[in-house]
Design a protein around this motif. Structure first.
Motif, short mmCIF file in Angstrom:
data_model
loop_
_atom_site.label_atom_id
_atom_site.label_comp_id
_atom_site.label_asym_id
_atom_site.label_seq_id
_atom_site.Cartn_x
_atom_site.Cartn_y
_atom_site.Cartn_z
N GLU A 174 0.83 -1.21 0.00
CA GLU A 174 0.00 0.00 0.00
C GLU A 174 0.86 1.26 0.00
N PRO A 175 1.61 1.46 -1.06
CA PRO A 175 2.60 2.55 -1.07
C PRO A 175 2.01 3.93 -0.81
N GLU A 176 0.75 4.14 -1.20
CA GLU A 176 0.18 5.46 -0.95
C GLU A 176 0.11 5.76 0.55
N LYS A 177 0.07 4.70 1.39
CA LYS A 177 -0.02 4.91 2.83
C LYS A 177 1.32 5.34 3.42
N PHE A 178 2.43 4.69 2.99
CA PHE A 178 3.71 5.11 3.56
C PHE A 178 4.10 6.49 3.02
N ILE A 179 3.72 6.81 1.79
CA ILE A 179 4.00 8.15 1.26
C ILE A 179 3.20 9.19 2.03
N LYS A 180 1.95 8.85 2.33
CA LYS A 180 1.12 9.77 3.12
C LYS A 180 1.72 9.99 4.50
N GLU A 181 2.30 8.94 5.08
CA GLU A 181 2.90 9.08 6.40
C GLU A 181 4.16 9.96 6.33
N ILE A 182 4.92 9.83 5.25
CA ILE A 182 6.07 10.72 5.04
C ILE A 182 5.59 12.17 4.98
N HIS A 183 4.50 12.39 4.26
CA HIS A 183 3.93 13.74 4.17
C HIS A 183 3.46 14.22 5.55
N TYR A 184 2.88 13.32 6.32
CA TYR A 184 2.41 13.68 7.65
C TYR A 184 3.57 14.13 8.54
N LEU A 185 4.75 13.58 8.27
CA LEU A 185 5.96 13.93 9.01
C LEU A 185 6.65 15.17 8.42
N ASN A 186 5.92 15.89 7.58
CA ASN A 186 6.41 17.13 6.96
C ASN A 186 7.66 16.90 6.10
N ALA A 187 7.64 15.81 5.36
CA ALA A 187 8.72 15.53 4.42
C ALA A 187 8.12 15.19 3.06
N HIS A 188 8.99 15.13 2.05
CA HIS A 188 8.56 14.84 0.68
C HIS A 188 9.29 13.61 0.17
N PHE A 189 8.71 13.01 -0.85
CA PHE A 189 9.20 11.72 -1.32
C PHE A 189 9.61 11.79 -2.78
N SER A 190 10.84 11.32 -3.04
CA SER A 190 11.38 11.25 -4.41
C SER A 190 11.70 9.80 -4.74
N VAL A 191 11.53 9.43 -6.00
CA VAL A 191 11.72 8.03 -6.38
C VAL A 191 12.54 7.93 -7.68
N SER A 192 13.36 6.90 -7.74
CA SER A 192 14.24 6.67 -8.89
C SER A 192 13.48 6.04 -10.06
N VAL A 193 13.73 6.57 -11.25
CA VAL A 193 13.10 6.06 -12.48
C VAL A 193 14.19 5.89 -13.55
N TRP A 194 14.11 4.78 -14.27
CA TRP A 194 15.04 4.51 -15.37
C TRP A 194 14.26 4.39 -16.68
N GLU A 195 14.97 4.57 -17.78
CA GLU A 195 14.33 4.49 -19.11
C GLU A 195 14.69 3.20 -19.85
N ASN A 196 15.11 2.18 -19.10
CA ASN A 196 15.40 0.88 -19.73
C ASN A 196 14.65 -0.23 -18.99
N LEU A 197 13.34 -0.05 -18.88
CA LEU A 197 12.53 -0.98 -18.11
C LEU A 197 12.40 -2.33 -18.82
N ASN A 198 12.17 -3.33 -18.03
CA ASN A 198 12.05 -4.72 -18.49
C ASN A 198 10.97 -4.85 -19.57
N LYS A 199 11.37 -5.31 -20.75
CA LYS A 199 10.42 -5.45 -21.87
C LYS A 199 9.40 -6.55 -21.62
N GLU A 200 9.73 -7.52 -20.75
CA GLU A 200 8.83 -8.64 -20.50
C GLU A 200 7.80 -8.33 -19.41
N SER A 201 7.95 -7.19 -18.76
CA SER A 201 7.02 -6.84 -17.68
C SER A 201 5.69 -6.39 -18.26
N GLU A 202 4.69 -6.37 -17.39
CA GLU A 202 3.36 -5.94 -17.83
C GLU A 202 3.40 -4.53 -18.38
#
Length: 864
Positions: A417-445
């Motif tokens: 339930e990632p939206e819940k831990f992100i909401k808790e980070i926000h509740y603690l007056n912090a912000h959340f950044s996440v790593s993204v790549w442009e070579n994602l697995n071709k076999e994934s959904e």
């Protein structure tokens, strides 16, 4: 048509490339076109202080315009012809064409020449690449002996002044290639090419022979690769050679290994002239060396899988750009009274800088890596418990787990339930950044949708981000799986794309060799435009590893990649950052303490603690303040109480300076200023100041002199001329134009404030969510001073609609009065009343005066 051009190019291969005699010219409403014997030279005024030059053969040119996106009205200009020249003039600059030599020369309104092409250096040599016709485009410029050149992006070679250096401009981890130069002679030069470019290419090749027996270390290490953590062999080979030079002098030596390496080691006559080690190093590196006439021996150590080449160039007071895969020769000259004006002119044509959210100027906590949602939340809780200010926590790679490499989706096994831990980070007056790549697995959904739409570059793991459909699909994937959960910002990793991956590939726009430098621009474009359409109430913030011309318009922050951790690496980050900021990119940072660190012993190693502390102090005065490290627990308390306490005091200072920093950030967006300011920007007339590689201004008030050596208690600082300076820590006053030895205990970085400065400082807070309604207004006396205190709603684009406030603060030295003008503008939930403690600093603590006022938006005049 393509076949016709190809046949034409084959015919031109044997044609003379030096025959560029003047034949005639045509003046139209937007340009001067000069017909030469083998092509057309177009001189195009873009505005009063910008001239574009395009040299084309048979009207062949690059069809895409990625950089110069803003099209201002054509400025008024005139043409004067004589028997020997053509002179095109705007209101502020003139470009003169010599009919005999073909040379272009640039001068200001007074007639002073600030830039000149070098005779017989304009080159367009027809070639082909992978069957496609193109040119080798080259242009040389005169470079006076006393010229200083800066820019070109971010490099790890340690050069501050780029005059006479050699560089290979490609995009790889730790290196960002941006073909834009700034000179102390009053101009900027944009080399408008999208492919591989050489700066001052070498012209003497040195033959190297591989030794029959491998030498050097043989070991295996774990490194970050595009398919995860792998063991990569570090087996090395030794190459030997000899060469001779015809005269004594300074030579630029460039080593090109062809691919990333872990060692740059070149020995000339048994002495190592290049010696760097890191798990990742760029393919090419250069060094200026003094050589005596005659024979010399050379030895190179590198990976056995790489094939080194080594070249030399005698320094000869010229600047040369060479692009081996070009459609035409294309460059832009920017004139300006100072560097700020040059950069403003450049940004006005390539895109201005949007405001980052206020929280982006707080502290970013990052490590490789947090392993669960609970891990992220508990870390922020510990920061709060220990009164360590923080605004951002970052999730590095591999959160995708079962979904496959690079898939932008949380594996619920560890991130339920990632939206819940992100909401808790926000509740603690912090912000959340996440790593993204442009070579994602071709076999994934998620990857299968890209495959179905043919959105990958053929025979490549990287998506074809040039394709508008790819940009749309990519943003939709990020939005659906991450942004809608509450993600606040993006860490777009490996956007070079990693390891120069466009070479020899076909992209949406054509052969990737023509666009090797531009991939990060389009990654940033896809995310920036996608998020702004999706949610205009949330400012886009993109941390990314690579960049290209114009990328500042997409709210990007760059960092210096997977660097090492020693003192030499740290010093090289300072000059890399200063040059990067002079390419018009105002937001930059590093991995505090280095990415690759000294293993498990780092937590108790006092020698490492010293460099970590010094690096941390310097980072307080970086545009973005961010910690990171490979396979490392980077939290301050992991290094013991002494380190934690030092870090806390510096974090507190950063947060106290937020009113100053955020106001300076507004000047970036409003007036095209720069926050991290090499001394050329403010003290160009002081040659000693301009030459300082490890000092800079942070905004218009602070002079920063980071300590870059071990076991130091005192540090030499040069104070530029024409100003007095105040020690920030003691308030003591010093005259400019001298080098002073200043105390530099381990808990202090040398910082000075220019006389005639106003610095607003807030109370200590734990995040930018807290209000700073009590300010200390420091007035550094000696000269008149002004400062504009800025504020807005912090994290939306209402400032673009005028929802912000400015308070002009003015110090009159003669009258000894401080004026706080009427507040201009307003915004939602603005501070109705400020408590302002005004402190005058004159160099004598006995003379310090503090007065407290209540400011409600109405003009107040305070007498010292």
């Amino acid at each position: 048509m393509q076949r016709f051009i190809y046949i034409l190019f084959l015919g031109l291969l044997s044609a003379s490339i030096s025959a560029q005699q003047y034949k005639k010219h045509v003046l139209t409403k937007d340009r001067l076109s000069i017909d030469l014997s083998d092509g057309i030279l177009n001189i195009i005024p873009l505005n009063e202080k910008s001239i574009r030059v395009q040299y084309q053969i048979e009207n062949v040119k690059e069809a895409q315009e990625f950089v110069l996106i803003n099209k201002p009205n054509v400025p008024s200009f005139g043409l004067k012809e004589t028997a020997n020249s053509l002179k095109l003039s705007t209101n502020t600059m003139t470009v003169a064409f010599d009919k005999k030599t073909g040379v272009l020369q640039y001068s200001d309104k007074s007639g002073k020449v600030f830039l000149s092409e070098k005779a017989n250096t304009r080159l367009m040599k027809p070639i082909t690449i992978m069957g496609e016709p193109c040119f080798v485009a080259e242009q040389g410029f005169e470079s006076p002996q006393d010229e200083y050149l800066f820019g070109l992006g971010q490099f790890q070679d340690g050069f501050y002044n780029l005059k006479n250096t050699t560089r290979k401009l490609i995009q790889v981890n730790t290196q960002i290639a941006i073909p834009f130069l700034v000179s102390n002679k009053g101009y900027g030069l944009l080399w408008h090419q999208y492919g591989l470019t050489y700066f001052n290419p070498t012209n003497q090749n040195i033959t190297l022979v591989k030794n029959a027996v491998n030498e050097g270390e043989k070991r295996e290490v774990e490194v970050t690769t595009t398919s995860g953590t792998q063991k990569v062999s570090q087996q090395q080979s030794v190459y030997s050679g000899s060469f001779s030079v015809a005269k004594d002098g300074e030579y630029s030596l460039m080593l090109d290994l062809g691919d990333m390496d872990s060692r740059h080691l070149v020995l000339i006559d048994g002495i190592d002239v290049i010696n760097q080690s890191n798990l990742w190093l760029p393919p090419a590196v250069s060094k200026l060396v003094q050589l005596k006439v005659g024979e010399h021996t050379v030895k190179v150590v590198c990976k056995s899988s790489n094939t080194p080449s080594l070249g030399l160039k005698l320094s000869n007071d010229e600047t040369v750009f060479n692009s081996p895969n070009a459609k035409s020769l294309d460059y832009v000259v920017f004139a300006g009274n100072d560097t700020d004006e040059i950069i403003a002119n450049y940004r006005n044509l390539t895109g201005n800088v949007p405001m980052l959210p206020k929280w982006a100027f707080g502290f970013w906590q990052c490590r490789e890596r947090y392993t669960s949602g609970e891990h992220l939340v508990s870390t922020i809780k510990e920061f709060r418990k220990r009164n360590l200010p923080v605004d951002v926590i970052v999730q590095d790679w591999q959160y995708w787990g079962k979904y496959g490499w690079g898939v932008p989706k949380f594996d619920e096994t560890h991130y339920p339930e990632p939206e819940k831990f992100i909401k808790e980070i926000h509740y603690l007056n912090a912000h959340f950044s996440v790593s993204v790549w442009e070579n994602l697995n071709k076999e994934s959904e998620i990857g299968k949708e890209y495959v179905m739409k043919n959105l990958f570059i053929p025979n490549s793991p990287w998506i074809d981000i040039y394709n508008p459909e790819t940009q749309k699909t990519h943003w939709n994937a990020l939005n659906k799986n991450l942004f809608t959960l509450g993600v606040d910002s993006w860490w777009m990793d490996a956007t070079e794309p990693e390891n120069d991956a466009l070479k020899g590939k076909q992209t949406y726009f054509g052969l990737g060799d023509f666009y090797r430098l531009t991939y990060p621009l389009f990654v940033s474009k896809a995310v920036y435009e996608g998020q702004r359409i999706t949610n205009p109430e949330k400012r886009v913030t993109i941390l990314t590893r690579s960049a290209f011309l114009g990328q500042q318009r997409y709210a990007t922050i760059n960092w210096s990649g997977d660097i090492g951790w020693d003192w030499d690496t740290y010093k090289r980050q300072i000059v890399a950052g200063l040059n990067y900021n002079l390419t018009g990119m105002p937001y930059w940072t590093t991995d505090i303490g280095g990415f690759f660190r000294p293993g498990g012993g780092q937590y108790k190693d006092e020698k490492y603690h010293e460099i970590l502390t010094r690096w941390f102090q310097w980072a307080v005065f970086n545009p973005i303040f961010r910690m990171h490290g490979y396979q490392t627990e980077t939290e301050p308390w992991k290094y013991g109480e002494k380190v934690e306490n030092n870090m806390r005091s510096m974090m507190n200072l950063r947060y106290q300076l937020l009113p100053y920093i955020y106001s300076e950030a507004w000047q970036i967006s409003k007036n095209n200023s720069t926050l991290m300011r090499p001394l050329i920007m403010d003290f160009n007339a002081d040659t000693t100041a301009v030459s300082q590689a490890y000092q800079y201004m942070f905004g218009k008030a602070f002079l920063i002199a980071p300590v870059t050596a071990a076991n130091v208690t005192e540090w030499n600082v040069y104070l530029p001329k024409q100003n007095a300076w105040f020690d920030f820590w003691t308030g003591k006053r010093f005259e400019g134009g001298q080098t002073i030895a200043t105390p530099a205990p381990l808990d202090k970085i040398p910082v000075f404030v220019k006389e005639g400065s106003i610095v607003p400082m807030g109370n200590v807070i734990q995040s930018t969510q807290a209000k700073q309604d009590e300010l200390e207004i420091r007035v550094y006396t000696g000269k008149d001073a002004t400062f504009t205190l800025y504020n807005d709603e912090g994290d939306n684009y209402n400032y673009e609609k005028g929802k912000y406030s400015e308070i002009a603060i003015i110090w009159n030295e003669k009258n000894q009065t401080l004026t706080l003008a009427n507040q201009i503008g307003n915004y939602k939930d603005q501070t109705p009343t400020y408590t302002m403690n005004i402190k005058w600093i004159s160099g004598n603590e006995k003379d310090s005066v503090v007065k407290t006022i209540k400011y409600t938006g109405k003009k107040v005049v305070v007498k010292k």
